[in-house]
Write an enzyme that holds these catalytic residues in place. Sequence first.
Site, PDB file in Angstrom:
ATOM      1  CG  ASP A  59      -4.953   4.820   1.780  1.00 39.11           C
ATOM      2  OD1 ASP A  59      -4.864   6.014   2.084  1.00 39.11           O
ATOM      3  OD2 ASP A  59      -4.076   4.206   1.157  1.00 39.11           O
ATOM      4  CB  THR A  92      -4.338   9.251  -2.063  1.00 40.35           C
ATOM      5  OG1 THR A  92      -5.035   8.687  -0.955  1.00 40.35           O
ATOM      6  CG2 THR A  92      -2.853   9.202  -1.774  1.00 40.35           C
ATOM      7  CB  THR A  93      -9.587  10.192  -1.315  1.00 37.68           C
ATOM      8  OG1 THR A  93      -9.182   8.918  -0.826  1.00 37.68           O
ATOM      9  CG2 THR A  93     -11.010  10.116  -1.823  1.00 37.68           C
ATOM     10  CG  ASP A 385      -2.329   7.578   4.887  1.00 41.34           C
ATOM     11  OD1 ASP A 385      -1.355   7.112   4.268  1.00 41.34           O
ATOM     12  OD2 ASP A 385      -3.502   7.401   4.524  1.00 41.34           O
TER      13      ASP A 385
END
Length: 524
Positions: A59, A92-93, A385
Site C-alpha cells: 500500500d 496512492t501509489t 481501500d
Amino acid sequence: MSMQIFNEQATEEKAENARLASFVGALALGDLVKSTLGPKGMNKILQSGSTGEINVTNDGATILKAIQLDNAAAKILVNISKVQDDEVGDGTTSVTVLSAELLREAERLINRKIHPQTIVDGYRIASRAALKALEEAAVDNRSNEEKFREDLFNIARTTLSSKVLSQDKEYFANLAVDAVLRLKGSVDLEHIQIIKKVGGKLTDSYLDEGFILDKSIAVNSPKRLENAKIMIANTSMDTDKIKIFGARLKVDGTGKLAELERAEREKMKEKVDAIAAHGINCFVNRQLIYNYPESLLAEKGIMVIEHADFEGVERLSLVTGGEIASTFERPDLVKLGKCEVIEEIMIGEDTLIKFSGVAAGEACTVVLRGSTNQMIDEAERSLHDALSVLSQTVKETRTVLGGGCAEMLMSCAVEEAARNVQGKKALAVESFARALRQIPTILADNAGLDSSDLVAQLRAAHFSGKKDGGLDMDQGTIGNMRELGVTESFKLKSQVVSSATEASEMIIRVDNILRAAPRRREGA
C-alpha cells in the site's frame, strides 16, 4: 558583491542545484514505490527501528508514511499520497508514480533549455485535455440498480487485485459491496467496523449485521438480553475504596476507617440506584467497574459491560443511538441506546459481544480472519481501500476502465491536443502524454511482460478506435477491459491526474531551497 544575509548555519541552494535536488528526491521516491503498482506489484517489508515490529505491505500510503525523509520535494509527494488516501482511499501509489514521471519528463525538458514556466503552461493544457477525455469516457449506471451493483463489484475487484486479498478478490469484493450498500448512500465508514482475529484462513472472514464489541460480559450478568435499553457511560465506578484526592487521612482506630469505607459504599450504592432509575437493562462503561457496584447492578438484573475503551463507546453510541453519559441526576436528559438482542458469541477461541438489530440499521461488522497478524493487518488495509473507493463511488457514480486503459485514453487525447499547441509548450504537452503512458508500462514491467511491445500495441489499438483496450495481466495481451470487468472510479482517476499535475507544477517552479539554521538549546 554578494552579501551573507542568512545565519551562518543556514543553507541555500539556488537555480539548477535547487531544481536538481528537488527532482532527485521526487524521482527516488517514485522509483521506490512503482514496483508495488498493479495486480502483479511486489511487497515491501517495513521494520521499526525502535521496536523491531514489521509490516508487510504494498500500500503506497502505508509505505510513504513509514519512511523518514529529508528531501523537501519527496515530502510533497508524501503529502499528495496522504491527500489521495483521505479523499478517495486508493490510488496512492498511482499519484506518486505519475508525479515522479511528470518530473522525470520535466527534467529532460529543462536540460534542453526549456523554461520551467513554459513546462508548467504545457502541463496545464495537457491536464485539461486529459481530464476532458476521461470525463467523456466515463459511464454512469446510477439509474440501473443491477448494473450499478455490478459496477461496484467490478471496482472492488479491481481495487483488491493489487492487494493481499487478490486470490480471494471475488469473495471480498462481494463482502465490501454488501457492507457499503447497507450504508444507503452514506459515506460514513464509522458504521462499518472491522474486527481482526488471528486464526483460520482469509475466506473464513465474514460480514455480520449489527455491532460486535471485543469485550466480555461481567461474571454475574445475564449472557443474553432481548429488547435492550442501553446506557453508555464514561464514569468512575471504583469508589468502593477511600479516594480523597490531594489529602492524607489519619485515623485513630480501625473503626473510623471502616466508617469511611461504609460511607464510600453508601455513596456508590446511591450512584448505582441513580443509574438503575433510568429504566435500563444494560450498562456499558468506558472505565473499569469494581466488584461492589458490579454486584449491585447484577442484583437489579442489569447486564454489565466494563472497560469498553474510548473507540468502543463512541462507536456503540453511534450505532445504538444513545448518548455517552457521565452524570445521572436527570434521567429525562439522558438518551438511551436501543437494540433487539445482546449476546455473547465465539470467534476462534475469543468471546465477544454482539449487538443485533441496532438503531442504525446500516451498521455492520466485518470479521477478518487470517494466519498471521501481518496478513490480517494488510487485509484490513486492503479492505479499507476498497470500502473507501466504493463509498465515494456511491456518491460520484461515474466509472472508467482500468488496466492502463484510462491512462492510454488520456495520453492519446493529450497527443491530439499537442498538435494544436504552438511553440515550446507543445513539447511539454507531449511529455505529459509520455508520462501517462508510463503507468501501463510499469504495470507490464511489474508483471514481467514485454512492456515496450504491449504499450505500443495498446497505443495503436486506441488510435484505431478500440477505446476499451487495456492490459490483460493474466494473459499478457491486450484485452477488452469492459468485457473483463476491469473498472475503476472516475473520481479516483481524475483525482490522481489533478493531484499529480499540481504537485509536479509546484516542484518544477522551485528555484531556491532555503534551510533554516537549527534552533539552539538554551544554555548550549
